[in-house]
Design a protein around this motif. Structure first.
Motif, PDB file in Angstrom:
ATOM      1  N   UNK A  55      34.629  37.870  45.575  1.00  0.00           N
ATOM      2  CA  UNK A  55      34.342  36.628  46.297  1.00  0.00           C
ATOM      3  C   UNK A  55      33.257  35.821  45.592  1.00  0.00           C
ATOM      4  N   UNK A  56      32.212  36.503  45.147  1.00  0.00           N
ATOM      5  CA  UNK A  56      31.117  35.805  44.466  1.00  0.00           C
ATOM      6  C   UNK A  56      31.603  35.143  43.183  1.00  0.00           C
ATOM      7  N   UNK A  57      32.329  35.897  42.371  1.00  0.00           N
ATOM      8  CA  UNK A  57      32.813  35.347  41.101  1.00  0.00           C
ATOM      9  C   UNK A  57      33.844  34.251  41.339  1.00  0.00           C
ATOM     10  N   UNK A  58      34.659  34.385  42.380  1.00  0.00           N
ATOM     11  CA  UNK A  58      35.651  33.347  42.688  1.00  0.00           C
ATOM     12  C   UNK A  58      34.965  32.023  42.982  1.00  0.00           C
ATOM     13  N   UNK A  59      33.905  32.057  43.754  1.00  0.00           N
ATOM     14  CA  UNK A  59      33.188  30.824  44.081  1.00  0.00           C
ATOM     15  C   UNK A  59      32.577  30.210  42.830  1.00  0.00           C
ATOM     16  N   UNK A  60      31.862  31.025  42.058  1.00  0.00           N
ATOM     17  CA  UNK A  60      31.199  30.509  40.862  1.00  0.00           C
ATOM     18  C   UNK A  60      32.205  29.988  39.834  1.00  0.00           C
ATOM     19  N   UNK A  61      33.225  30.785  39.544  1.00  0.00           N
ATOM     20  CA  UNK A  61      34.158  30.425  38.489  1.00  0.00           C
ATOM     21  C   UNK A  61      34.982  29.198  38.865  1.00  0.00           C
ATOM     22  N   UNK A  62      35.419  29.127  40.113  1.00  0.00           N
ATOM     23  CA  UNK A  62      36.192  27.949  40.534  1.00  0.00           C
ATOM     24  C   UNK A  62      35.341  26.691  40.426  1.00  0.00           C
ATOM     25  N   UNK A  63      34.092  26.775  40.839  1.00  0.00           N
ATOM     26  CA  UNK A  63      33.206  25.617  40.754  1.00  0.00           C
ATOM     27  C   UNK A  63      32.981  25.211  39.307  1.00  0.00           C
TER      28      UNK A  63
END
Length: 273
Positions: free
Chosen positions: A194-202
Motif C-alpha cells: 500500500x505504501x509503495x503503491x501510493x508513492x509510486x503512483x504519485x
C-alpha cells in the motif's frame, strides 16, 4: 483546565491552521475552474471567483483532447505501479530470505542507486531509449521505471520481519518458493504494498521531464506534459488549466483512499517497532 488539555488544544489549533493553509488553494482552484477567465483575473474582485459556467470542462476536451491524455497517464501510471510493486517485492524477498555470495554487495548497489540524483541518469537513459528505438512509445515510459531501489529496500526490510520458521514449515509441506512468495509473502506485505503503491503512483502520475523527452506524438502524450498547453504565447487559459488540474488530481486521491488504511497501519506498526 490542566496543562495536558491546554497542550492538546494548542496542538489541534495548529493542525487546523495548517489544514486551512493547505486546503484553501485547492478550494480556490476548484471554484475557479467553473469561472470564466475574466472573473479569475479580475482585479478588486472577491477572493473566490463567482462560479457560473461549465465551459472550461467542455473546452479542455474539445480543444486539447484532455481525456486522451488522462487515459494515457492512467494506463502508464497503473502499469508502472503494478510492475514496480511486483518486481520490488520479488527482489526484496530474494535479498531478505536467500543466502548467496555477493548478496551484500548487490544490496549495497541497490542502496547506492538511492543516493544518485535522478538528473544524472537522464542522458544515459535517453541514449538507451534511442538505441532500442523506443522513442514515442510507452515502453520508454514503463520499462525504465519498473524496478525501484526504494521499493526493493522497503520490501527487503519488511520481509526480513517475517519468521523464517514459517517459510521452512511451508517448504516441509511441499510449497515451492514461487508458492511461498505469492501465497505467504505478498499477503503479509500488504502495508508495504500500500505504501509503495501510493508513492509510486504519485511519482509516475506527476512525472514531467521524462515523458516530455520521450513522447512527441500528441496521441500518446501524458497529462503532466499536456497541462503546459494551457499556457499560450499570448496568455494563459486559467479556467481550462484549473479545470484540467482539478480532474487530474482525482486518481491520486482515489489511490490514497484505497490504500490509506494499510498505509497508516504500516506507519503505526513501524513507529511501534
Amino acid at each position: 483546565m490542566d496543562a495536558q488539555k491546554i497542550k492538546t488544544t494548542i496542538f489541534n489549533v495548529i493542525l487546523l491552521v495548517i489544514a486551512f493553509i493547505t486546503v484553501v488553494p485547492f478550494l480556490w482552484m476548484l471554484v475557479s475552474s467553473f469561472a470564466p477567465n475574466s472573473e479569475i483575473v479580475k482585479i478588486g474582485g472577491s477572493f473566490f471567483p463567482t462560479p457560473s459556467t461549465f465551459d472550461n470542462y467542455r473546452n479542455i476536451q474539445e480543444n486539447f483532447g484532455f481525456m486522451r491524455m488522462f487515459l494515457n497517464s492512467l494506463f502508464v501510471s497503473l502499469t508502472v505501479t503494478a510492475l514496480t510493486i511486483y518486481s520490488s517485492a520479488l527482489i526484496g524477498f530474494v535479498f531478505a530470505k536467500f543466502r548467496f555470495r555477493g548478496r551484500g554487495l548487490l544490496f549495497g548497489m541497490v542502496l547506492s542507486s538511492l543516493m544518485l540524483p535522478w538528473a544524472v541518469t537522464i542522458i544515459p537513459r535517453y541514449e538507451m531509449m534511442v538505441t532500442f528505438g523506443w522513442l514515442d512509445s510507452y515502453q520508454a515510459l514503463i520499462v525504465p521505471s519498473m524496478v525501484s531501489g526504494f521499493g526493493i529496500f522497503m520490501f527487503r526490510q519488511s520481509i526480513s520481519q517475517i519468521s523464517d520458521e514459517m517459510l521452512e514449515a511451508a517448504r516441509v509441506d511441499g510449497a515451492s518458493d514461487f508458492f511461498i512468495f505469492h501465497r505467504i509473502i505478498l499477503p503479509m506485505s500488504r502495508n508495504t504494498i500500500s505504501s509503495l503503491a501510493i508513492f509510486q503512483f504519485l511519482w509516475s502520475w506527476e512525472d514531467f521531464l521524462w515523458p516530455f523527452l520521450m513522447i512527441n506524438d500528441e496521441s500518446k502524450q501524458l497529462i503532466s506534459v499536456g497541462l503546459r498547453l494551457f499556457n499560450g504565447q499570448y496568455g494563459t487559459d486559467y479556467g481550462g488549466l484549473f479545470a484540467a488540474t482539478s480532474v487530474s488530481i482525482i486518481p491520486v486521491i482515489i489511490v490514497y483512499l484505497i490504500f490509506q488504511k494499510q498505509f497508516i497501519s504500516g506507519i503505526a506498526s513501524g513507529s511501534g517497532k
